[in-house]
Motif scaffolding. Structure first.
Motif, PDB file in Angstrom:
ATOM      1  N   PRO A 128       1.136  -1.433  -0.169  1.00 12.18           N
ATOM      2  CA  PRO A 128      -0.048   0.022   0.083  1.00 12.18           C
ATOM      3  C   PRO A 128       0.352   1.081  -0.184  1.00 12.18           C
ATOM      4  N   GLY A 129       0.679   2.318  -0.839  1.00 10.95           N
ATOM      5  CA  GLY A 129       1.008   3.458  -0.740  1.00 10.95           C
ATOM      6  C   GLY A 129       2.511   3.614  -2.353  1.00 10.95           C
ATOM      7  N   LEU A 130       3.200   2.068  -2.212  1.00 11.58           N
ATOM      8  CA  LEU A 130       4.043   1.720  -3.321  1.00 11.58           C
ATOM      9  C   LEU A 130       3.619   2.152  -4.427  1.00 11.58           C
ATOM     10  N   ASP A 131       4.773   3.687  -4.805  1.00 15.72           N
ATOM     11  CA  ASP A 131       4.212   3.503  -6.655  1.00 15.72           C
ATOM     12  C   ASP A 131       5.249   2.570  -7.145  1.00 15.72           C
ATOM     13  N   PRO A 132       5.135   1.954  -8.546  1.00 13.03           N
ATOM     14  CA  PRO A 132       6.326   1.046  -8.916  1.00 13.03           C
ATOM     15  C   PRO A 132       7.437   1.976  -9.621  1.00 13.03           C
ATOM     16  N   LEU A 133       7.167   3.435 -10.406  1.00 15.05           N
ATOM     17  CA  LEU A 133       7.795   3.750 -11.095  1.00 15.05           C
ATOM     18  C   LEU A 133       8.550   3.876  -9.861  1.00 15.05           C
ATOM     19  N   TRP A 134       8.228   4.690  -8.879  1.00 15.49           N
ATOM     20  CA  TRP A 134       9.767   5.541  -7.216  1.00 15.49           C
ATOM     21  C   TRP A 134      10.035   4.283  -6.412  1.00 15.49           C
ATOM     22  N   TRP A 135       9.934   3.379  -7.047  1.00 21.56           N
ATOM     23  CA  TRP A 135      10.896   1.880  -6.162  1.00 21.56           C
ATOM     24  C   TRP A 135      11.849   1.303  -7.962  1.00 21.56           C
ATOM     25  N   LEU A 136      11.053   1.691  -9.394  1.00 24.02           N
ATOM     26  CA  LEU A 136      11.589   1.226 -10.288  1.00 24.02           C
ATOM     27  C   LEU A 136      12.789   2.292 -10.313  1.00 24.02           C
ATOM     28  N   ASN A 137      12.846   3.403 -10.230  1.00 23.51           N
ATOM     29  CA  ASN A 137      13.607   3.860  -9.928  1.00 23.51           C
ATOM     30  C   ASN A 137      14.889   4.514  -9.276  1.00 23.51           C
ATOM     31  N   HIS A 138      14.915   3.506  -8.022  1.00 30.12           N
ATOM     32  CA  HIS A 138      15.375   3.719  -6.735  1.00 30.12           C
ATOM     33  C   HIS A 138      15.939   2.416  -7.103  1.00 30.12           C
ATOM     34  N   LEU A 139      15.408   1.625  -7.205  1.00 37.18           N
ATOM     35  CA  LEU A 139      16.419   0.400  -7.229  1.00 37.18           C
ATOM     36  C   LEU A 139      17.071  -0.082  -8.942  1.00 37.18           C
ATOM     37  N   HIS A 140      16.856   0.534  -9.985  1.00 37.43           N
ATOM     38  CA  HIS A 140      17.618   0.446 -11.452  1.00 37.43           C
ATOM     39  C   HIS A 140      18.711   1.741 -11.340  1.00 37.43           C
ATOM     40  N   PHE A 141      19.045   2.895 -10.607  1.00 38.76           N
ATOM     41  CA  PHE A 141      19.501   3.163 -10.082  1.00 38.76           C
ATOM     42  C   PHE A 141      20.554   2.624  -9.479  1.00 38.76           C
ATOM     43  N   HIS A 142      20.396   2.444  -8.660  1.00 38.22           N
ATOM     44  CA  HIS A 142      21.722   1.333  -7.427  1.00 38.22           C
ATOM     45  C   HIS A 142      22.111  -0.455  -7.870  1.00 38.22           C
ATOM     46  N   ASP A 143      21.510  -0.387  -8.228  1.00 41.25           N
ATOM     47  CA  ASP A 143      21.783  -1.769  -9.335  1.00 41.25           C
ATOM     48  C   ASP A 143      23.127  -1.340 -10.055  1.00 41.25           C
ATOM     49  N   LEU A 144      22.672  -0.900 -10.995  1.00 44.45           N
ATOM     50  CA  LEU A 144      23.809   0.225 -12.205  1.00 44.45           C
ATOM     51  C   LEU A 144      24.823   0.745 -11.166  1.00 44.45           C
ATOM     52  N   GLY A 145      24.967   0.451 -10.266  1.00 44.60           N
ATOM     53  CA  GLY A 145      26.426   1.255  -9.605  1.00 44.60           C
ATOM     54  C   GLY A 145      26.649  -0.122  -8.336  1.00 44.60           C
ATOM     55  N   ARG A 146      26.086  -1.346  -8.973  1.00 49.19           N
ATOM     56  CA  ARG A 146      25.964  -1.941  -8.051  1.00 49.19           C
ATOM     57  C   ARG A 146      27.976  -2.461  -7.550  1.00 49.19           C
ATOM     58  N   ASP A 147      28.625  -2.006  -7.806  1.00 45.19           N
ATOM     59  CA  ASP A 147      30.703  -3.033  -8.104  1.00 45.19           C
ATOM     60  C   ASP A 147      30.816  -1.623  -7.400  1.00 45.19           C
ATOM     61  N   GLY A 148      30.291  -0.099  -7.925  1.00 41.14           N
ATOM     62  CA  GLY A 148      31.339   0.813  -6.092  1.00 41.14           C
ATOM     63  C   GLY A 148      31.824   1.357  -7.301  1.00 41.14           C
ATOM     64  N   ARG A 149      31.926   1.212  -8.660  1.00 44.01           N
ATOM     65  CA  ARG A 149      32.795   1.858  -9.406  1.00 44.01           C
ATOM     66  C   ARG A 149      31.857   2.827 -10.808  1.00 44.01           C
ATOM     67  N   LYS A 150      31.258   2.150 -11.636  1.00 46.05           N
ATOM     68  CA  LYS A 150      30.356   2.506 -12.211  1.00 46.05           C
ATOM     69  C   LYS A 150      29.311   3.544 -11.977  1.00 46.05           C
ATOM     70  N   ARG A 151      29.650   5.316 -12.692  1.00 42.48           N
ATOM     71  CA  ARG A 151      28.799   5.589 -12.143  1.00 42.48           C
ATOM     72  C   ARG A 151      26.913   5.660 -12.655  1.00 42.48           C
ATOM     73  N   PRO A 152      26.423   5.247 -12.103  1.00 45.87           N
ATOM     74  CA  PRO A 152      25.305   5.412 -12.320  1.00 45.87           C
ATOM     75  C   PRO A 152      23.770   6.146 -12.405  1.00 45.87           C
ATOM     76  N   PHE A 153      23.391   6.175 -13.369  1.00 44.64           N
ATOM     77  CA  PHE A 153      21.666   6.447 -13.886  1.00 44.64           C
ATOM     78  C   PHE A 153      20.267   5.830 -14.302  1.00 44.64           C
ATOM     79  N   VAL A 154      19.318   6.869 -14.026  1.00 44.67           N
ATOM     80  CA  VAL A 154      18.542   6.359 -14.453  1.00 44.67           C
ATOM     81  C   VAL A 154      17.890   6.786 -15.769  1.00 44.67           C
ATOM     82  N   PHE A 155      17.072   6.909 -16.739  1.00 47.34           N
ATOM     83  CA  PHE A 155      16.441   6.810 -17.772  1.00 47.34           C
ATOM     84  C   PHE A 155      14.809   7.266 -17.725  1.00 47.34           C
ATOM     85  N   SER A 156      14.118   7.320 -16.852  1.00 52.53           N
ATOM     86  CA  SER A 156      12.731   6.981 -16.484  1.00 52.53           C
ATOM     87  C   SER A 156      11.954   8.293 -16.396  1.00 52.53           C
ATOM     88  N   ARG A 157      10.608   8.177 -15.791  1.00 46.23           N
ATOM     89  CA  ARG A 157       9.972   9.219 -16.193  1.00 46.23           C
ATOM     90  C   ARG A 157      10.102   9.946 -14.013  1.00 46.23           C
TER      91      ARG A 157
END
Length: 728
Positions: free
Chosen positions: A364-393
């Motif tokens: 309840p209260g969780l907007d999938p877009l909000w959580w997708l943005n958060h998870l994708h951002f931190h997943d792309l930077g999971r190795d601690g080296r690659k500078r993460p970002f997402v391309f999203s709404r």
């Protein structure tokens, strides 16, 4: 299979910053930002919320007075009064006064009463020239309130969950006219605007079109042949299978369409060899169907027998599903290549999150877009080296931590273009400064070639430049598909975009450090000027420039477009021809097709790389420094490796340029000099002066641009250069 790493939180404020009484807790986060909590059961929330992660801040100086009936808290800027009653927070029990202006907020006051200056919106899908914006952090009255009561909180595993008990949880921002302080403090408490990779600032190609890999190769080669630089090639949804042969509608997909891309690894390796990055489009909502190559592994991961051919539904609320979602569906596309080609395997550099499927989930209260943005951002930077970002709404307040924004499917109309400067600039009021628009517009009948060019020119002076359109033959975004004059002006503009990257990247650093976006409204620094609020379709572009893009067609008889723009107090100069204007008033300019109304403030220092036909993303070995007379100023050129997180460990260099009393100084670079060229050639241009201007170095004068051009100077990073001018 680990989930994306949990970000670093510091959510617990110092006890010295808290003032508590029965059912209430006030936390003085800064001298102008106070958290207000009310709980009938005295259950207050110390975990990080979706928006606020870092409540542990230096405790500001404040006074508190507590009696049986009242609480008063006074900082240098605010005076809070609360009357202890069983009513809790009401407009009669809780007020905060801004001491400098006398403005008084009562609990429950409407943001409209304060003249809230708005923030941004989820998307411009279907936009005809306006959209409803969310509330922002700034107002003409000087205060705003963020209601955090309904936002979710992070648990110990880094996953979202609802709060333990209902409560009122508000953050009062009382910054008056000090916009810079408000945004700086917001990004201190909510988290900074990330450092985006340098290559993002170049020109992007994107189109919803069923390309083959050979067609995309030829297209990229033609851009290069025609002298139009690019840095990113997006592959839209037809990269994956869309004719599935089952109940899937084909919008969601994770399996390469081998009819179109028989060698995706080789294709993306080839893009990387050309100096191009790439992303693949995602519509994850439909789940995983049996036609997907990853279906058997994903089915087993979810405890489903693959032989059943049962679809695996997308479930953003399930941590187990999301582990498989990243590890099985995404990581293989980013993993090292078994062939050894390239640096990133199939080499998907980032993902285009094209979520359009609503705001509901099983939490309840969780907007999938909000959580997708958060998870994708931190997943792309999971190795601690690659500078993460997402391309999203935009997913809501706090999404400044997840740049960049995809503004959606707009209509090809002049009024749509005319709205985008306001929309882009206003997003700075919530720290969301990296919007990417469909340059040229997305859909419906194309406008004139003139509209295409004006959109391109706006795109050059917008956060992210990305050509795009829907799958319609008439919507051709290739510059050479336009009349010759439009093509040449477009090429010139897109070359200018790559030349601007040293300036733009320095603004990336500014945004990360201060919370000030690249594009900001005219009332920033001009809150007392009524005209600054009227000038909605122009904006500041970084620290030095003002942009008033052409947003209406030219007179068909003269070919000239008229543009009325407001200028703050002081002197201003046309960036390209040096014409001087007096500020504190409106001016009308006359623009040919090739003209882009961009102005530099008095004292402006603008570093540009040389114009190139291809490339131009790296830290350049040559720089043109354009200086405008009339005021003292300083500019810090920021440089690092452009992609890794090494800057967090001091691996960056800053070269300061100062202008003081008609003396320009190029200071020795500071920091890690290994990230910049061993020597650099500087060409110094004093623009906006007359033919009597002189300099302490050999120079020539260009009448057409009112510019004194100095003889080039080559320096090592540790050398200093001092030039004395006589402006004339």
């Amino acid at each position: 299979m680990p989930l994306p790493p949990t970000p670093s939180f510091s959510p617990l404020a110092s006890p010295d910053a808290m003032v508590t009484a029965k059912n209430v807790r006030f936390t003085v986060l800064t001298d102008r930002l106070i958290r207000l909590e009310y709980s009938k059961v005295n259950n207050f929330e110390d975990r990080p919320s979706q928006i606020f992660w870092h409540r542990s801040q230096p405790v500001p100086s404040f006074k508190k007075t507590i009696t049986d009936k009242t609480i008063e808290i006074e900082t240098d800027y605010l005076l809070l009064k609360y009357r202890l009653t069983s009513l809790g927070f009401t407009r009669w029990t809780l007020t905060i006064m801004l001491k400098q202006s006398g403005a008084r907020w009562r609990y429950g006051d409407s943001p409209r009463r304060a003249g809230n200056l708005k923030g941004t919106a989820r998307t411009l899908d279907g936009d005809f020239g306006s959209t409803r914006l969310e509330e922002g952090l700034l107002s003409r009255e000087g205060w705003s309130v963020v209601d955090d009561s309904q936002s979710l909180v992070f648990n110990d595993t880094g996953w979202f969950e609802p709060r333990a008990a209902p409560q009122k949880d508000h953050y009062f921002f009382g910054y008056g006219k000090d916009i810079a302080a408000c945004l700086k403090d917001f990004t201190r408490v909510a988290g900074p605007i990330p450092m985006i990779p340098r290559y993002i600032l170049g020109n992007w190609w994107s189109r919803y079109w069923t390309y083959t890999q050979d067609e995309l190769r030829l297209l990229m080669q033609e851009f290069r042949y025609r002298g139009i630089p690019l840095s990113v090639c997006i592959v839209d949804m037809d990269w994956h299978i869309t004719r599935t042969g089952n109940a899937s509608d084909g919008w969601t997909g994770y399996t390469w369409n081998r009819d179109l891309f028989p060698d995706p690894d080789g294709f993306i390796h080839w893009l990387h060899e050309q100096g191009l990055k790439t992303a693949l489009n995602l519509h994850p909502a439909r789940g995983i169907y049996p036609h997907e190559a990853q279906y058997p592994a994903m089915a087993r991961w979810m405890g489903v027998d693959p032989a059943t051919q049962e679809p695996i539904p997308f479930d953003i609320s399930d941590p187990h599903f999301m582990e498989g979602y990243f590890e099985i569906l995404h990581h293989p596309y980013e993993a090292p290549s078994p062939t050894g080609r390239g640096t990133g395997g199939e080499g998907v550099d980032f993902w285009w999150m094209d979520w359009q499927q609503g705001r509901r989930s099983r939490i309840p209260g969780l907007d999938p877009l909000w959580w997708l943005n958060h998870l994708h951002f931190h997943d792309l930077g999971r190795d601690g080296r690659k500078r993460p970002f997402v391309f999203s709404r935009w997913g809501g307040l706090g999404n400044h931590r997840y740049p960049i924004g995809f503004s959606g499917d707009t209509f090809v109309r002049w009024r749509t273009l005319a709205y985008q400067p306001y929309f882009t600039a206003t997003a700075a009021n919530v720290g969301y400064g990296w919007w990417s628009h469909d340059i040229g517009g997305h859909m419906f009948k194309d406008g004139t070639p003139e509209l295409y060019l004006r959109w391109v020119q706006f795109g050059v002076f917008s956060p992210i430049f990305r050509l795009h359109s829907t799958s319609k033959v008439a919507l051709d975004r290739r510059p050479w598909g336009k009349p010759e004059r439009i093509f040449k002006a477009t090429r010139e503009a897109m070359q200018l975009r790559h030349a601007l990257i040293p300036y733009l990247y320095s603004m990336v650093w500014r945004a990360h450090r201060t919370g000030l976006s690249l594009v900001t409204p005219m009332y920033y620094g001009n809150m007392e000027a009524a005209s600054a609020f009227e000038a909605k379709d122009q904006y500041f572009f970084g620290s030095e420039l003002l942009v008033a893009p052409i947003l209406k067609p030219a007179n068909p008889k003269t070919g000239i477009a008229l543009r009325k723009a407001w200028f703050p107090a002081g002197s201003w100069f046309n960036l390209f021809n040096g014409e001087q204007l007096t500020g504190g008033q409106w001016h009308e300019s006359h623009a040919t097709l090739e003209d882009i109304p961009v102005y530099a403030k008095a004292g402006a220092i603008v570093p540009l790389a040389p114009k190139v036909a291809w490339g131009g993303i790296e830290n350049p070995s040559e720089l043109d420094i354009y200086i405008f007379p009339g005021a003292d100023n300083e500019f810090a050129l920021y440089e690092d490796d452009g992609e890794t997180t090494d800057y967090q460990h001091g691996k960056f260099a800053i070269t300061r340029f100062t202008l003081e009393n008609d003396q320009f100084t190029l200071h020795p670079a500071e920091g890690d000099l290994s990230v910049i060229p061993a020597s650099r050639t500087y060409r110094i241009h004093l623009r906006g002066v007359n033919e009597k201007a002189r300099a302490s170095l050999p120079c020539t004068y260009d009448v057409s641009t009112r510019t004194l051009n100095l003889e080039p100077v080559t320096l090592t990073p540790s050398q200093k250069l001092v030039i004395t001018f006589t402006p004339g």
